[in-house]
Write an enzyme that holds these catalytic residues in place. Structure first.
Site, PDB file in Angstrom:
ATOM      1  N   CYS A 112      74.211 100.279  43.509  1.00 23.55           N
ATOM      2  CA  CYS A 112      73.833 101.534  43.082  1.00 23.55           C
ATOM      3  C   CYS A 112      75.123 102.550  42.276  1.00 23.55           C
ATOM      4  O   CYS A 112      75.504 102.032  41.332  1.00 23.55           O
ATOM      5  CB  CYS A 112      73.416 102.190  44.205  1.00 23.55           C
ATOM      6  SG  CYS A 112      72.438 103.697  43.822  1.00 23.55           S
ATOM      7  N   HIS A 221      68.980  98.534  45.670  1.00 20.25           N
ATOM      8  CA  HIS A 221      69.444  98.863  47.210  1.00 20.25           C
ATOM      9  C   HIS A 221      69.070  97.622  47.947  1.00 20.25           C
ATOM     10  O   HIS A 221      68.240  97.646  48.826  1.00 20.25           O
ATOM     11  CB  HIS A 221      69.033 100.019  47.781  1.00 20.25           C
ATOM     12  CG  HIS A 221      69.672 101.303  47.291  1.00 20.25           C
ATOM     13  ND1 HIS A 221      70.988 101.556  47.762  1.00 20.25           N
ATOM     14  CD2 HIS A 221      69.322 102.003  46.214  1.00 20.25           C
ATOM     15  CE1 HIS A 221      71.263 102.823  47.147  1.00 20.25           C
ATOM     16  NE2 HIS A 221      70.329 103.193  46.331  1.00 20.25           N
ATOM     17  N   GLU A 223      70.764  96.129  50.203  1.00 19.52           N
ATOM     18  CA  GLU A 223      71.044  96.569  51.749  1.00 19.52           C
ATOM     19  C   GLU A 223      70.016  96.705  52.536  1.00 19.52           C
ATOM     20  O   GLU A 223      69.979  96.484  53.731  1.00 19.52           O
ATOM     21  CB  GLU A 223      72.362  97.430  51.565  1.00 19.52           C
ATOM     22  CG  GLU A 223      72.238  98.610  51.746  1.00 19.52           C
ATOM     23  CD  GLU A 223      71.546  99.230  50.392  1.00 19.52           C
ATOM     24  OE1 GLU A 223      71.237 100.454  50.378  1.00 19.52           O
ATOM     25  OE2 GLU A 223      71.745  98.694  49.461  1.00 19.52           O
TER      26      GLU A 223
END
Length: 251
Positions: A112, A221, A223
């Protein structure tokens, strides 16, 4: 065998009337549980940070997302009212850390804000408020207090044939991601190549050309759903393998 160690530059936050240096827990969890690496936070010390001292002691670098944006003057544009918020302490750590990690062949994953920092660090520029440009989608985070809803996987990106991402994910073609941003790469840095695009043409993943090791940036994203979403997990597992290979080679 000890876990490989990764450096994660921290954001600065104001809480309880003082400055904190912090990283969102999702990045730490994904690094530890999926990449199988031990995260160490690097304070947002700006020019006072000794990035080579950090890199001498770690096996990888993870550049996280953030609510702040890269300061526009770092890529040759005056700052406007809509460009903030800013975090100059983080800029002063992340950009040199990225450059030196690439030079040294230390595995790098940028997410990001991280992909934007990667582009700026190597000489590229950013576009702000991309949802206002003709033909562009609104990639901004939905207005909700439900974080699972905000980070829901809802957008298609196209992984290029023969790319590093195609190798890490097992194939090229389309995948679904959770890309949340209002800035994006404008002029791509000369040392970066496009790995994935959104349907509106937004650059969603890049790799460093001729990198000595793993050097990938993604706008989405991975994660957040790294433990349950297959593409997100595959990316963190590929990063983890690169970390272990680097750690083994330096011992």
């Amino acid at each position: 065998m000890p876990l490989p160690i990764i450096a994660i530059p921290a954001d600065t936050r104001i809480a309880e009337g003082t400055v904190w240096h912090a990283v969102k827990g999702q990045y730490i969890d994904a690094a530890l549980k999926v990449a199988r690496a031990m995260p160490l936070l690097v304070p947002a010390l700006g020019a006072e940070a000794d990035v080579d001292a950090v890199l001498e002691r770690v096996d990888g670098v993870l550049i996280s997302g953030s609510v702040s944006n890269v300061y526009p003057e770092l890529y040759g544009r005056p700052a406007g009212e809509k460009d903030g918020p800013f975090d100059p302490g983080r800029d002063g750590v992340s950009l040199p850390l990225i450059r030196r990690a690439i030079e040294r062949g230390i595995p790098l994953l940028a997410i990001c804000r991280g992909i934007q920092e990667l582009n700026v660090a190597l000489g590229g520029t950013l576009a702000s408020e991309i949802q206002e440009q003709p033909g562009m989608w609104d990639h901004r985070m939905p207005e909700t207090t439900d974080w699972d809803e905000a980070f829901a996987i809802r957008q298609t990106v196209n992984i290029r044939e023969g790319s590093c991402m195609a190798r890490f994910l097992g194939s090229a073609g389309t995948i679904q991601v959770n890309s949340l941003h209002r800035q994006a790469i404008s002029d791509i840095a000369p040392r970066l190549q496009v790995e994935a695009l959104a349907d509106d043409g937004t650059i969603e993943a890049v790799s460093v050309i001729d990198a000595k090791g793993f050097a990938i940036g993604v706008q989405w994203h991975p994660e957040y759903w790294a433990e349950t979403d297959a593409p997100s997990r595959a990316l963190f597992e590929a990063y983890g393998k690169a970390l272990r290979d680097y750690a083994a080679a330096r011992r």
